[in-house]
Scaffold this active site. Sequence first.
Site, PDB file in Angstrom:
ATOM      1  CB  CYS A 134      42.339  39.626  43.815  1.00 63.87           C
ATOM      2  SG  CYS A 134      43.449  40.553  44.877  1.00 63.87           S
ATOM      3  CB  CYS A 137      42.714  43.437  43.774  1.00 70.94           C
ATOM      4  SG  CYS A 137      43.980  42.192  43.887  1.00 70.94           S
ATOM      5  CG  ASP A 138      38.933  43.344  42.241  1.00 72.08           C
ATOM      6  OD1 ASP A 138      39.630  44.321  41.906  1.00 72.08           O
ATOM      7  OD2 ASP A 138      38.966  42.251  41.647  1.00 72.08           O
TER       8      ASP A 138
END
Length: 306
Positions: A134, A137-138
Amino acid sequence: MDEIYDLIILGAGPAGISAAIYASRARMKTLWLEKQFVPGGQIIDTYEVDNYPGMPGMTGMDLGEAMGEHAKKLGIEPTRENVRSIENRGDVKIIHTKKHDYVTKTVIFACGAGHRHLGIPGEEELGGMGVSYCATCDGAFFRDKVTVVVGGGNVAAEDGIFLSRLCKKVYVIHRRHELRAEKILQEQLLACENVSVVWDSVPLEILGESQVTGIKIRNVVTGSEQILEADGVFVAVGIVPNTELVNGIVELDDYGYIVAGEEGITSVPGIFAAGDVRTKTLRQVVTAVSDGANAVTSVQHYLIGR
Ligand code: NAP
């Protein structure tokens, strides 16, 4: 006698949310179950959903939230519970969770799909230590660093574009010489100056001890191998349907998708499928929400015909 629901919806991605909205407006006795804390399913991991009509440039998180709020306004919200198994008892189905055994006349199965893994050395071992599924997200952990995206679909292209804004350098490794992503995303990706697409190449191993240091790849045309030094590897090689709960109950195709057409009708009367879990050519938010609406219509027809 246990309470009997008209409908239990499993999943709160776009298909499940749409089904909940339609079921609520149809005044069905409905229970809606979801294991995650927030609605939206896979779009929560999508930086920007730019192809959902009326919502240009919206983040996946915001779109998921807006859809969830819409359902809430109509008086329906998901109950957070993890479904352990589904039992088909003919006229009724039992949904077993840790705490309850819910009885229902129909089920709409809208559990979506999850990330496909590469299955190469280093992938599991370095998960969370530079290997991610992701970018939204990261990605922020890799500011001014070098990252690799594996894949050639919409998600890989979106990840490449997103990471190019944060990272010093982004490699996109694709196993063919043509991207599968929509043309508009291809154009945007190829226009990013710090993105290099490494064509015709497959990953062999993700390298590193306690943190990713690089990736070993092979050119499938020449057979030559090389190591790309990198701090992070984003795997974006597609999705696999979350259909374990209905495996052995409804008919699945060779890839694990529930065999069901646009109306969501599966091989088992009373169990309907909506969204990415079913056989279809285009898995998008716009087709998922359509599936949710269609499945509720099929449920109504089924209940009237009983
Ligand atoms: P995808 O379209 O299935 O693409 C997967 C990519 O990974 C393909 O390019 C494939 O290569 C490659 N690949 C698969 N297995 C591989 C392996 N073992 N090693 C190396 N490469 C591999 O998947 P996706 O990009 O994750 O997208 C998933 C679905 O979500 C798609 O239907 C997409 O359209 C949808 N989506 C929708 C939205 C939206 O609604 N706005 C946004 C993003 C994604 P080949 O091309 O050679 O097969």
